[in-house]
Enzyme design. Structure first.
Site, mmCIF file in Angstrom:
data_model
loop_
_atom_site.group_PDB
_atom_site.id
_atom_site.type_symbol
_atom_site.label_atom_id
_atom_site.label_comp_id
_atom_site.label_asym_id
_atom_site.label_seq_id
_atom_site.Cartn_x
_atom_site.Cartn_y
_atom_site.Cartn_z
ATOM 1 C CG PHE A 1 -7.701 -1.249 -13.356
ATOM 2 C CD1 PHE A 1 -6.971 -1.174 -14.541
ATOM 3 C CD2 PHE A 1 -8.760 -0.375 -13.176
ATOM 4 C CE1 PHE A 1 -7.304 -0.254 -15.523
ATOM 5 C CE2 PHE A 1 -9.097 0.547 -14.151
ATOM 6 C CZ PHE A 1 -8.369 0.612 -15.330
ATOM 7 C CD GLN A 2 -7.718 3.713 -13.269
ATOM 8 O OE1 GLN A 2 -8.603 3.972 -12.449
ATOM 9 N NE2 GLN A 2 -7.660 4.299 -14.452
ATOM 10 C CD GLU B 1 -6.645 13.327 -13.310
ATOM 11 O OE1 GLU B 1 -7.474 12.390 -13.313
ATOM 12 O OE2 GLU B 1 -5.898 13.587 -14.291
ATOM 13 C CG MET C 1 14.761 31.087 -19.536
ATOM 14 S SD MET C 1 15.531 32.736 -19.501
ATOM 15 C CE MET C 1 14.291 33.663 -18.611
ATOM 16 C CE LYS D 1 -15.581 2.130 -6.088
ATOM 17 N NZ LYS D 1 -15.579 1.597 -7.485
#
Length: 568
Positions: A112-113, A50, A474, A162
């Site tokens: 969940f999630q 993502e 760097m 959802k």
């Protein structure tokens, strides 16, 4: 017509002109993905992470000027977007991120999630929404795109549970003007502000224009050039301002700041007037604020009122659109000459030119600066260059001269390693061009190199140049200067990038000698239908010069020594 919430999202995306979205599916966003099959007009790009989706949307937005769209599911899908959202926020890039969320009935139960992603992203978005009512969804999406693209652009997040995606309602696209109480980006300066600015401009003997990202976002290139030429005022560029003014212009000083040109920094410190055009006085630009341009008055023009006086006090603050304000100033702006001032700057330029590595004879070494200057030659300066973050990013800013707006795409404010590859994919897809080159270090490239699969899957003709010095370069440079050469955690073992490319079916070559650089790039230009990769194995212990140590005075630069007659 009656539509589900998921279908309403798709309908609204189409009406906002969206043709490509970047995302990764999961349970809470599945109703949206199911609706995709009904909307073949919108192409979905399956990323490998993502974070890659957010950076692709960002690269798309920066290259095209349109709003980029990234999709993720709830929980880890949403949190994986966070770095990309913060990157877009720091660099004022308009993206809309749509995330699935657990059902409304279980929000707050640690389902969940479940993650409160609107809370997580509150400091790094222009605005965020948690949609509880499907009847509000269409207006929220229209509002989100309006916020993302207007004023100072930036990211907006829409979190859709959802059950809201599954809910059915009568759909009517919200036409008409968007009205948001308290949100009306200013455009014009008032007469008093214009007169106060004009007085300082006419009094100045050592003026310098500081041209930032706002020049590009406002489309004010022509106005800035006209202003500079009429008043004979030199122009220093921020990193994200590169391309806002052609770097071949005789009044261009190149990039300012920590790794800017010596003459740009000296000019700023000796100025009696700074004209800050669409820039925010970032710490990498100013150095020590207590000693920054001590004798200069400041005119600061920016569309974001929160930037005025934030870091540097402005004697004439103007909140407005840069292009609009300059067009208010130009009609009354007299022709002014600053011959002595420009002569002084030319002396500083000659000193810097004598130190420049591109003019020095180097034996048995391939230097990253030479690779990037040769890329500029090989592409005739016409490429759209996307960089990752690190030494290679600064060498690109120094040695690839940009003549047009939006031809350098890089993470400036957040300095996000891993930005380069996905952003280059988004830029190439958005522009539908094979002129996009990615310059990445071996460290940052490995953070998101899984997106090579996305480039292959989508037949993205991005050209990848990996500057491989075997270090986090760097960080190693800072360790050399400030930590007594204790190189802890900076030497890197990397994969064989040519073999890695081959595993993905990507044509690739390795270059170790300077005489092979341009031929390799010419070969890469002939590859069509997908990505191509070049690995440049460069000097391990190279330094980006000049360098202003963090918090030091802007004129107190660590500079490249004047070379001996024998060369390096």
């Amino acid at each position: 017509m009656k539509l589900t919430g998921a279908e309403i999202i798709m309908e609204c995306l189409m009406r906002e002109g969206v043709e490509t979205i970047y995302g990764y599916p999961g349970g809470a966003i599945l109703p949206f993905y199911d609706a995709l099959s009904k909307y073949p007009q919108i192409h979905h790009v399956l990323t490998r992470h993502e974070q890659g989706a957010a950076h692709m949307a960002d690269g798309f937005a920066r290259a095209t000027g349109k709003v980029g769209v990234a999709i993720g599911t709830s929980g880890p899908g949403a949190t994986n977007l966070v770095t990309g959202i913060a990157t877009a926020m720091m660099d004022s890039s308009p993206i809309v991120c749509i995330t699935g969320q657990v059902a409304s009935s279980v929000i707050g139960t640690d389902a969940f999630q479940e993650v409160d992603v609107t809370g997580v992203t509150l400091p790094i978005t222009k605005h965020s929404y948690l949609v509880y009512d499907v009847e509000e969804l269409a207006y929220i999406i229209r509002e989100a795109f309006h916020i993302a693209r207007t004023g100072r652009p930036g990211p907006v997040l829409i979190d859709v549970p959802k059950d809201v995606q599954n809910a059915v309602t009568e759909f009517e696209y919200p036409e008409g003007e968007i009205y948001l109480p308290g949100y009306k980006p200013p455009q014009k300066a008032n007469a008093d502000e214009i007169q106060a600015a004009m007085d300082l401009i006419q009094q100045a003997q050592h003026p310098v224009i500081l041209a930032g990202h706002g020049v590009l976002m406002s489309g004010a290139t022509a106005e800035v050039i006209e202003f500079a030429e009429r008043t004979q005022t030199p122009i220093a560029l921020t990193l994200l301002g590169k391309g806002g003014v052609p770097e071949s212009h005789p009044l261009s000083l190149g990039m300012m700041g920590m790794h800017g040109t010596g003459y740009a920094n000296l000019a700023i410190q000796d100025a009696d007037l700074l004209l800050a055009f669409g820039m925010r006085f970032d710490d990498r630009v100013t150095g020590n604020l207590k000693t920054y341009a001590p004798n200069a008055k400041k005119i600061h023009i920016d569309i974001d009122a929160s930037e005025i006086h934030k870091n540097v006090h402005a004697d004439v603050p103007i909140v407005g659109d840069l292009k609009t304000v300059l067009n208010q100033l130009l009609p009354a702006l007299p022709a002014i000459e600053h011959r002595e001032w420009l002569a002084q700057i030319r002396d500083w330029m000659e000193d810097a030119d004598e130190r420049d590595i591109v003019h020095q004879h180097v034996t048995n070494k391939l230097l990253a600066a030479h690779v990037i200057r040769d890329m500029w030659v090989a592409t005739q300066g016409n490429a759209i260059v996307v960089t990752d973050v690190g030494q290679h990013q600064m060498w690109e800013a120094q040695y690839y001269l940009h003549e047009r707006p939006h031809t350098l795409i890089t993470s400036g404010g957040l300095g996000t390693m891993g930005f380069g590859l996905p952003a280059a994919i988004g830029a190439s897809m958005g522009l539908k061009t094979n002129d996009v080159w990615l310059i990445a270090g071996d460290g940052g490239f490995q953070m998101t190199m899984s997106e090579l699969a996305t480039a292959v899957q989508e037949h993205v003709p991005v050209k990848i140049a990996i500057i491989n010095n075997g270090y986090l370069g760097m960080v190693r440079q800072w360790q050399e200067f400030f930590y007594e050469e204790r190189y802890n955690a900076t030497p890197m073992i990397t994969p064989d990038f040519v073999k890695l490319a081959d595993a993905y079916g990507i044509p690739a070559k390795r270059v170790t000698q300077r005489e092979d650089v341009i031929p390799a790039m010419q070969w890469a230009e002939t590859i069509e239908g997908g990505p191509v990769l070049l690995e440049f194995v460069v000097e391990k212990h190279d330094i980006v010069y000049p360098m202003v140590p963090a918090g030091a005075d802007l004129h107190n630069m660590i500079r490249r020594p004047v070379p001996s007659p024998e060369g390096l």
